[in-house]
Structure formats: C-alpha cells, structure tokens
Design a protein around this motif. Structure first.
Motif, PDB file in Angstrom:
ATOM      1  N   ALA A  32       0.820  -1.213   0.000  1.00 26.55           N
ATOM      2  CA  ALA A  32       0.000   0.000   0.000  1.00 26.55           C
ATOM      3  C   ALA A  32       0.852   1.261   0.000  1.00 26.55           C
ATOM      4  O   ALA A  32       0.334   2.352  -0.256  1.00 26.55           O
ATOM      5  CB  ALA A  32      -0.935   0.007   1.209  1.00 26.55           C
ATOM      6  N   GLY A  33       2.143   1.135   0.263  1.00 32.00           N
ATOM      7  CA  GLY A  33       3.026   2.280   0.227  1.00 32.00           C
ATOM      8  C   GLY A  33       3.728   2.473  -1.099  1.00 32.00           C
ATOM      9  O   GLY A  33       4.545   3.387  -1.247  1.00 32.00           O
ATOM     10  N   LEU A  34       3.435   1.619  -2.069  1.00 29.93           N
ATOM     11  CA  LEU A  34       4.076   1.691  -3.378  1.00 29.93           C
ATOM     12  C   LEU A  34       3.217   2.512  -4.338  1.00 29.93           C
ATOM     13  O   LEU A  34       2.036   2.224  -4.536  1.00 29.93           O
ATOM     14  CB  LEU A  34       4.295   0.292  -3.948  1.00 29.93           C
ATOM     15  CG  LEU A  34       5.243  -0.616  -3.153  1.00 29.93           C
ATOM     16  CD1 LEU A  34       5.270  -2.013  -3.761  1.00 29.93           C
ATOM     17  CD2 LEU A  34       6.647  -0.026  -3.110  1.00 29.93           C
ATOM     18  N   ASP A  35       3.826   3.510  -4.940  1.00 33.39           N
ATOM     19  CA  ASP A  35       3.135   4.336  -5.920  1.00 33.39           C
ATOM     20  C   ASP A  35       3.682   3.979  -7.299  1.00 33.39           C
ATOM     21  O   ASP A  35       4.890   4.055  -7.526  1.00 33.39           O
ATOM     22  CB  ASP A  35       3.381   5.812  -5.627  1.00 33.39           C
ATOM     23  CG  ASP A  35       2.519   6.718  -6.489  1.00 33.39           C
ATOM     24  OD1 ASP A  35       1.493   6.241  -7.002  1.00 33.39           O
ATOM     25  OD2 ASP A  35       2.868   7.898  -6.647  1.00 33.39           O
ATOM     26  N   GLY A  36       2.794   3.599  -8.191  1.00 31.10           N
ATOM     27  CA  GLY A  36       3.264   3.230  -9.519  1.00 31.10           C
ATOM     28  C   GLY A  36       2.146   2.705 -10.382  1.00 31.10           C
ATOM     29  O   GLY A  36       0.958   2.798 -10.049  1.00 31.10           O
ATOM     30  N   ALA A  37       2.555   2.141 -11.505  1.00 29.20           N
ATOM     31  CA  ALA A  37       1.636   1.477 -12.427  1.00 29.20           C
ATOM     32  C   ALA A  37       2.195   0.086 -12.640  1.00 29.20           C
ATOM     33  O   ALA A  37       3.117  -0.099 -13.434  1.00 29.20           O
ATOM     34  CB  ALA A  37       1.550   2.243 -13.741  1.00 29.20           C
ATOM     35  N   PHE A  38       1.670  -0.892 -11.928  1.00 28.63           N
ATOM     36  CA  PHE A  38       2.316  -2.205 -11.946  1.00 28.63           C
ATOM     37  C   PHE A  38       1.342  -3.341 -11.663  1.00 28.63           C
ATOM     38  O   PHE A  38       0.295  -3.160 -11.044  1.00 28.63           O
ATOM     39  CB  PHE A  38       3.449  -2.261 -10.911  1.00 28.63           C
ATOM     40  CG  PHE A  38       2.986  -2.046  -9.486  1.00 28.63           C
ATOM     41  CD1 PHE A  38       2.453  -3.081  -8.726  1.00 28.63           C
ATOM     42  CD2 PHE A  38       3.081  -0.795  -8.895  1.00 28.63           C
ATOM     43  CE1 PHE A  38       2.025  -2.883  -7.418  1.00 28.63           C
ATOM     44  CE2 PHE A  38       2.658  -0.561  -7.585  1.00 28.63           C
ATOM     45  CZ  PHE A  38       2.129  -1.624  -6.851  1.00 28.63           C
ATOM     46  N   THR A  39       1.719  -4.498 -12.161  1.00 28.01           N
ATOM     47  CA  THR A  39       1.146  -5.772 -11.746  1.00 28.01           C
ATOM     48  C   THR A  39       2.322  -6.666 -11.407  1.00 28.01           C
ATOM     49  O   THR A  39       3.278  -6.766 -12.193  1.00 28.01           O
ATOM     50  CB  THR A  39       0.309  -6.418 -12.860  1.00 28.01           C
ATOM     51  OG1 THR A  39      -0.757  -5.537 -13.213  1.00 28.01           O
ATOM     52  CG2 THR A  39      -0.269  -7.752 -12.402  1.00 28.01           C
ATOM     53  N   CYS A  40       2.290  -7.297 -10.261  1.00 24.06           N
ATOM     54  CA  CYS A  40       3.429  -8.103  -9.819  1.00 24.06           C
ATOM     55  C   CYS A  40       2.960  -9.478  -9.366  1.00 24.06           C
ATOM     56  O   CYS A  40       1.938  -9.604  -8.688  1.00 24.06           O
ATOM     57  CB  CYS A  40       4.174  -7.401  -8.684  1.00 24.06           C
ATOM     58  SG  CYS A  40       5.731  -8.206  -8.246  1.00 24.06           S
TER      59      CYS A  40
END
Length: 597
Positions: free
Chosen positions: A76-84
């Motif tokens: 929840a602290g990650l800002d981005g555009a991603f799927t992991c």
C-alpha cells in the motif's frame, strides 16, 4: 503480458517469443527477481522508490524488499503502475497498483492471465457467458470486478492482492475506503493548502517524467490538462508535444482552447477531429479491453493514442482522475442529502418508479425528470447510461438474467459525509479504477504509448484525504450547492487560475466525452452496423430480436429529427454502442470468429 498456473504444474499455452519459467509464461517488458525460494515477476514501473529509500535498486527488487520487510500491507506504500506476481514454494501472490494502471488480471481456479484472450487459450477453459454480468454491461457500460463476461472467470480489482495457497484463492484490499469520513477541521489556511497541493502536483509530474527530454501531454482545453501543462512548464524547459481531439461539426469543440493553451505554454501541437468513421476500430478495442466496455470517452482515447504515431514522447501526461479525486456531482449529492433529510425520498422514489416505464421513454419533460432523478436517487451508483431495468425486461431473451446489484446505503449524516462517501465509493472505486483509468491505460498499451497520470499520485491521494470538503466542493450551504451555486475542484482552481489564460478559466468545461451520435449519423454506416448486430448470434442467443429491431428502427427515425435534448440523444447513442460492442465481443470471444462490419 503473462499467463500462469496457480499450482505451477499445469499445461501452459505456447506463445511465440515468450519465456516460460516457474509456471509463468511472459512476454514483453518484465523485471524478474529471485531470492532463495521466492521468485518475482514485475510488470510496470514504480514512482516513489527514492522516497522509500530504494533508489539504487530496480523495481522488482524494491517490490521484494518491501514485501520482506512489511509483508502484504507494505504494498500500500508503493506508488506506480504495476502488476506483480510473487511465487513461493507453497503460494502465489498477484498484486495490482492502487488504480490498476498496468496489466489486468483474469483468473479461474486453475489459471490466471493478463488478458481474457490469453486466458481463453488455457486448457479446459469454459466459455459459458456470464449472462447476469453481460446484462449489467448493457446497463452501465462495463462489468464490475470481481465478475467478468464468462461465468467461471473473475477479475482482480485495482489496489487488490490475490493470494493462492493450499488450493484456495482469496483477495484482499490494500486501500479500504469503507471507514473514511470527512475531515472535521481546517488545519491550515487556504493558501497553505494550495501551496502544499501545488508542490505535490509538481512533484508528481517530476517523478513521472524523470530525466526525459521528450515529453508529451494530452490537452482537452479544460483545467486539468491546463494545470498539468502549467506545472510541467514550471519545472521543464524542453520541447513539449501536445495532442488534442475535437469533433467535426461540433459547436462545443474545445480545440480553440487547447490551441490557446499550446500557444501560452509553447508546445508543439497536433490535433484531430473525429468524424464518426473511427467506430470501425471497435473490434480491435474489444480485443484489447477484454470484457465488453463502452464509455463516452472510449473513442477519444483511441484516437488520441493513435494520433501520437511512431514519433513517441518518452512519457505522456494525462489529466484523468482529477475530477474524481476532488469529488464530482456536488449538486446531486446535495439534492440527495436534502430530500433524505426532509423525508422526501419515498415520494421521489415513487415518482421515479412511475416514470420508469416505456410510455415515458421519449424525449419529453418526463424523460428529463427521470434522467435527473436517476442521478440524484442513485447517487452512489455512478452514471447509468445504457438500458435501464424496464427496458432490459424486453431487451433480454431471458429477463431473469437482469438483477440489481446490492446497493450501498448512502451516509446522510451530513452533506460532507455523503460527499466523502460518494467520492470514494463511486468516483474512486468505480469511475476511476474500473472505467476511466482502465480504459485510458489499456488503450495506451495498445499503441505502446507511455501514458502517466500525475493527479493519481499517492502523495496527492493522501493529501486530499485530509482536505476539508469545503476546499473540494465550495458552496455556502447544501441548499446553495443544490441550486448549482458551487465551485468544483475549488483548491485546484484557486491555485492555478491566475496562471491559465482567461479563455480557459472563464469557460465551463464541455469535454471528456464524445458526442456519441456522431458515430451513427451516417446512414450507410448505421445500416452496416445494424446488419452486423442483427446477424450476430448474440441476438439469437441472448437478446430479443424483436426488441433489437424495434430499437434500431426507432433510432433510424430519430436520427433525422432535429431538436431532441442532448442527453436524450447521447443516451440513445450509447445504448446503440452497447449493442454493437456486445455483438463484436460475442462474435470474438464466444463464437471465436472475426466477422467485421
């Protein structure tokens, strides 16, 4: 793109030029990382690595490090555009960014994939349509998560994590909104709030453009794109390429305003006017989007991404999401609050029920009254362009396929409570995550364009969570707001208005969607579309042919009539578009053909 098996033992489809490892087949840009018995596949990008102290390592290792230190909630602290995707010997985790800007995730009990087309390639795929979900699409223009267009397939929502362990699949929210309430006090002055917002907005742009010397921007002629451009120019002196879309013959075109912005801030400007022929691109869009999807800005996004062409900027700034982050529909929220507070809601519901009949489904004052009542009474549902319940009873071959989804109970303790609830439960979780940003990011991927959304920055999100409602929707009282005496996005406008040309700040924004009748105004094109719909097997399998034929005949007649209300014509055209999109989807994904119109 990727496709995988939960237990990492199943048979995976063969995809040319793709890599297969650890039960995952992937292709395209993927950052892989492995430590001990944990393997990770990262698709997309992170924006706040340096803030988190991971500036010297790549995105995949950063993701793993956050998980190792803080567990799932660290995401929840990650800002981005991603799927992991993160795999351990006994589990698989799939995580999507807060707004679902990177790959979508479709899944069954056995497989998962980044597109519906890829998932259909897996062994034993069951192509039974989800009739209830498809009827929902005909009503609202999309299929809400976790459902999909196939009965045995689900979708992972934005800002969610999917966990497979011991043969079970569970999902969890990283950004729950159920308990968010309005900020009670003004902790700072208006100028202090405005300065902080401006600094965060500029910081969001800076993080997204990095060291790029080739930056693009989408210009609509309104505040959001204009503020992006003003902030960008304040920190970047290089060339900026701007792109704008208009509509041929449209008196409300914002192209002159976009040109004004371009001249003010010195951009290399390109524009295009939609004439309606662009609808021929719909089959490719249906393939790209997966589930059936229609929204007023669909073709606008497609055309502007195509307009960019091969000479691509390194990064392109989009203005999407700003409206919803501040909150929309202030007038309707105020009206809902007031009729609830004064006991008028039962009467309004009864009136709406009376007007929700075929006899009132013509362009009259009764239609307009129902249109506005719909927005006010169903304040948490979002815009319901499409076929309402009373029409679907005749449209569907089996009317039992249509069911109302469970509704949230509006929080009417105060105007501020309802406004906040609407902003998070409707604007954010529905409109931003499942409509606007889903559409924009998937179409950008279609053309390999690097589109980013500064207004969706995590720090801006946190800032707006602690901003009093009066700085989001400015009005003296709910009564005044209900009359339309209000200023939306007040803080943004307060700060940026002195920086923008008067032509921008003095004109009410009209854009954000296409006048949908433009795609059905040509008689020959409309005839081809009608033939395609009526020859599609969806008419015999799912829809009532007599009603579809009646709808098409009535539309043909009304298309030659002048003077109909804009929103009546817009809604009718969206209904037509819904029928066409469903027909195209059905032929591609159910009948597995490639019939064109």
């Amino acid at each position: 793109m990727f496709v995988g098996c939960w237990n990492r033992k199943g048979e995976l489809p063969e995809i040319p030029q793709a890599k297969q490892e650890g039960g995952i087949v992937h292709k395209g840009t993927c950052r892989c990382y492995q430590r001990n018995d944990t393997q990770l596949w990262f698709f997309g990008e992170l924006y706040n690595k340096e803030e988190l102290g991971y500036g010297l390592i790549d995105d995949a290792e950063t993701f793993f490090s956050v998980y190792a230190q803080k567990g799932i909630q660290g995401f929840a602290g990650l800002d981005g555009a991603f799927t992991c995707i993160l795999g351990t010997p006994d589990s698989v985790l799939v995580v999507r960014d807060r707004h679902g800007l990177s790959d979508q995730v479709y899944y069954t009990n056995t497989y998962f994939a980044s597109s519906l087309a890829l998932l259909k390639l897996t062994k034993g795929f069951d192509a039974t349509p989800n009739y209830q979900a498809l009827s929902s699409f005909l009503s609202i223009g999309y299929i809400a998560t976790p459902s999909s267009a196939f009965s045995g397939v689900q979708k992972l929502g934005a800002g969610e994590v999917l966990i497979y362990k011991d043969g079970r699949i569970e999902s969890d929210y990283l950004f729950p909104t159920d308990t968010i309430t309005p900020v009670p006090l003004k902790e700072k002055t208006l100028d202090e709030y405005a300065d902080e917002y401006a600094a965060l907005h500029a910081g969001a742009i800076r993080k997204r453009i990095g060291k790029s010397t080739n930056v693009g921007i989408l210009l609509s002629g309104g505040y959001d794109s204009g503020c992006n451009l003003a902030a960008l120019r304040s920190l970047y002196n290089g060339d900026i390429r701007s792109y704008s879309i208009g509509f041929r013959g449209d008196n409300w075109t914002e192209l002159p305003l976009a040109r004004c912005m371009s001249e003010t801030f010195r951009t290399i400007h390109t524009e295009y006017e939609i004439d309606g022929s662009e609808i021929e691109a719909l089959p490719g869009l249906v393939e790209q989007l997966g589930d059936p999807f229609v929204e007023g800005g669909l073709m606008v996004n497609y055309v502007v991404m195509r307009l960019i062409g091969n000479d691509k900027p390194d990064v392109i700034l989009g203005g999407d999401g700003s409206d919803q982050y501040f909150g929309t529909s202030g007038r309707e929220v105020a009206l809902h609050y007031l009729i609830s507070r004064y006991g008028m809601k039962p009467v309004m519901n009864l009136l709406y029920t009376i007007l929700s009949r075929p006899a009132f489904d013509k362009d009259t004052s009764f239609y307009r009254l129902r249109f506005h009542l719909d927005k006010v009474l169903h304040i948490l549902d979002g815009d319901l362009f499409g076929f309402p319940a009373f029409q679907q009873k005749k449209l569907l071959k089996d009317p039992s396929s249509f069911r109302h989804s469970p509704l949230l109970h509006p929080d009417t303790r105060s105007f501020e409570h309802l406004y906040t609830q609407h902003a998070y439960k409707s604007d954010l979780e529905k409109i931003i995550n499942q409509v606007i940003l889903f559409k924009a990011s998937k179409i950008a991927d279609m053309f390999d364009n690097h589109l980013v959304f500064p207004y969706m920055d995590l720090d801006l999100y946190r800032f707006l969570m602690r901003l009093p409602v009066c700085y989001k929707c400015k009005g003296d009282s709910p009564f005044r707001i209900a009359k339309g005496e209000t200023t939306a996005k007040y803080l943004l406008k307060y700060h940026y208005k002195p920086m923008l040309p008067d032509a921008i700040t003095a004109k009410k924004k009209q854009g954000g969607f296409a006048p949908m009748p433009i795609f059905f105004q040509n008689d020959k094109q409309r005839a081809r579309i009608a033939d395609y719909i009526l020859s599609s097997s969806v008419v015999s399998d799912f829809l009532n042919r007599d009603y579809v034929e009646k709808f098409i005949a009535e539309y043909d007649k009304e298309s030659h009539e002048a003077g109909n209300w804009f929103w009546y014509k817009q809604n009718r055209a969206i209904q037509y578009f819904n029928l066409l999109a469903l027909s195209v989807w059905w032929e591609r994904f159910v009948r597995e053909g490639n019939k064109s119109f």
